[in-house]
Design an enzyme around this catalytic site. Structure first.
Site, PDB file in Angstrom:
ATOM      1  N   ASP A 121      15.597  31.079  10.546  1.00  0.00           N
ATOM      2  CA  ASP A 121      16.402  30.272  11.458  1.00  0.00           C
ATOM      3  C   ASP A 121      15.898  28.842  11.419  1.00  0.00           C
ATOM      4  O   ASP A 121      16.742  27.950  11.740  1.00  0.00           O
ATOM      5  CB  ASP A 121      16.201  31.037  12.717  1.00  0.00           C
ATOM      6  CG  ASP A 121      16.676  32.304  12.932  1.00  0.00           C
ATOM      7  OD1 ASP A 121      17.648  32.631  12.085  1.00  0.00           O
ATOM      8  OD2 ASP A 121      16.247  33.021  13.515  1.00  0.00           O
ATOM      9  N   LYS A 157       6.527  26.771  10.749  1.00  0.00           N
ATOM     10  CA  LYS A 157       6.687  27.650  11.720  1.00  0.00           C
ATOM     11  C   LYS A 157       5.860  29.053  11.347  1.00  0.00           C
ATOM     12  O   LYS A 157       5.313  29.691  12.468  1.00  0.00           O
ATOM     13  CB  LYS A 157       8.170  28.227  11.873  1.00  0.00           C
ATOM     14  CG  LYS A 157       8.592  29.417  12.571  1.00  0.00           C
ATOM     15  CD  LYS A 157       7.963  29.605  13.944  1.00  0.00           C
ATOM     16  CE  LYS A 157       8.010  31.073  14.536  1.00  0.00           C
ATOM     17  NZ  LYS A 157       6.674  31.728  14.107  1.00  0.00           N
ATOM     18  N   ARG A 210       2.400  29.783  12.467  1.00  0.00           N
ATOM     19  CA  ARG A 210       2.004  29.713  14.179  1.00  0.00           C
ATOM     20  C   ARG A 210       2.703  31.084  14.613  1.00  0.00           C
ATOM     21  O   ARG A 210       3.629  31.449  14.169  1.00  0.00           O
ATOM     22  CB  ARG A 210       2.937  28.549  14.794  1.00  0.00           C
ATOM     23  CG  ARG A 210       2.302  27.156  14.328  1.00  0.00           C
ATOM     24  CD  ARG A 210       3.154  26.069  15.013  1.00  0.00           C
ATOM     25  NE  ARG A 210       2.853  25.040  14.822  1.00  0.00           N
ATOM     26  CZ  ARG A 210       3.472  23.687  14.977  1.00  0.00           C
ATOM     27  NH1 ARG A 210       4.720  23.816  15.727  1.00  0.00           N
ATOM     28  NH2 ARG A 210       2.841  22.645  14.769  1.00  0.00           N
TER      29      ARG A 210
END
Length: 301
Positions: A254, A284, A287
């Site tokens: 996404d 992303k 994390r």
């Protein structure tokens, strides 16, 4: 008078219940999670937030229930400066909800219900699109076919660049491919579309060419840590994965889609947008978390 945006996103908005476990429990077993969180998600909401955090002016299309979960999702989108004025509040269906299980390898498995995500109508889309001026339309297959086809048709009429993330794979229908400019499947979605199992870059290129034959000008076949193969305007580009310590793969696709959409909308350089999206998705994955863990435009400089 139309409002100007960088990106318009049609997609799902639902509540994600995320359970972090050491390993997946076997069928019939009970396992204790290391932690459980309840956070706003859905491919549409995720991609809209990703684009907004990376500097885009973003409008969200779709539906939530008129319930507490719907309010939580709309408050979250508003907090990231995603415009929610066009989001439908359903009185008949509750907000979609998904259960996400993530193991120590950072892989995830999901199960859920779409709820209000499937209630967006043709008229909802037409009314919203008549008030919108944007160069890029980004959408997935996680809302009802009526809403998807209407958005594709209206986007084509308005001359928008259409990015289709053909996920989830089970919702794929071929008709959507005739309208998309760029399609961005992962390995599972690629196999669903083409019948080609992607084990390497040769397979990915063959699949990308097969996708382009269905209508799109461009196909990006994503292979996780093996990188991506891009077939764009008859040219082949191999994009290496950015090496990171992967801890949470949820939302990586996404973030990729949102980053691709916003960068292309602002710069109109497709390959630069792909590389930007690749870096954003890698950040992303390094994390743990949902929207608050998505990269910002400052971090991408």
């Amino acid at each position: 008078m139309s409002t100007k945006y960088d990106v318009v996103v049609l997609g799902s908005m639902h509540l994600d219940i995320k359970a972090f476990t050491a390993t997946y429990p076997k069928h019939g077993d009970t396992a204790t999670a290391k932690s459980i969180t309840m956070i706003p998600g859905g491919k549409g909401a995720n991609q809209a937030v990703a684009a907004a955090k990376l500097g885009g002016k973003v409008a969200m299309l779709g539906s939530v229930g008129n319930d507490g979960a719907g309010k939580q999702i709309l408050d979250d989108l508003d907090s990231w400066n995603v415009d929610t004025r066009f989001v439908r509040r359903s009185e008949d269906l509750g907000t979609g909800t998904f259960i996400v299980e993530i193991d120590d390898s950072s892989e995830n498995t999901m199960v859920g219900t779409m709820g209000a995500d499937n209630s967006t109508t043709e008229q909802d889309i037409k009314t919203a699109m008549s008030q919108i001026d944007a160069p890029v339309l980004d959408l997935q297959l996680e809302t009802c076919k009526e809403s998807i086809m209407t958005a594709l048709e209206e986007g084509r009429k308005k001359g928008m660049y259409i990015i289709l993330d053909p996920a989830p794979a089970d919702n794929y229908f071929r008709e959507a491919m005739r309208y998309a400019d760029c399609v961005t499947p992962n390995q599972q979605e690629t196999e669903r579309i083409t019948g080609i199992k992607v084990n390497n870059r040769v397979d990915a290129l063959n699949a990308a060419k097969a996708i382009v034959e269905l209508g799109p000008k461009t196909a990006i076949v994503k292979m996780g840590d093996a990188g991506s193969v891009v077939y764009h305007e008859g040219q082949v580009y191999e994009i290496d994965a950015v090496k990171v310590n992967a801890v949470d793969s949820v939302c990586a696709g996404d973030v990729f889609a949102g980053a691709l959409a916003v960068h292309y909308s602002q710069h109109k350089d497709f390959l630069a947008a792909v590389n930007f999206a690749n870096r954003a998705a890698a950040l992303k994955v390094s994390r743990v978390g949902n929207h608050f863990a998505f990269p910002t435009s400052d971090e991408m400089r």
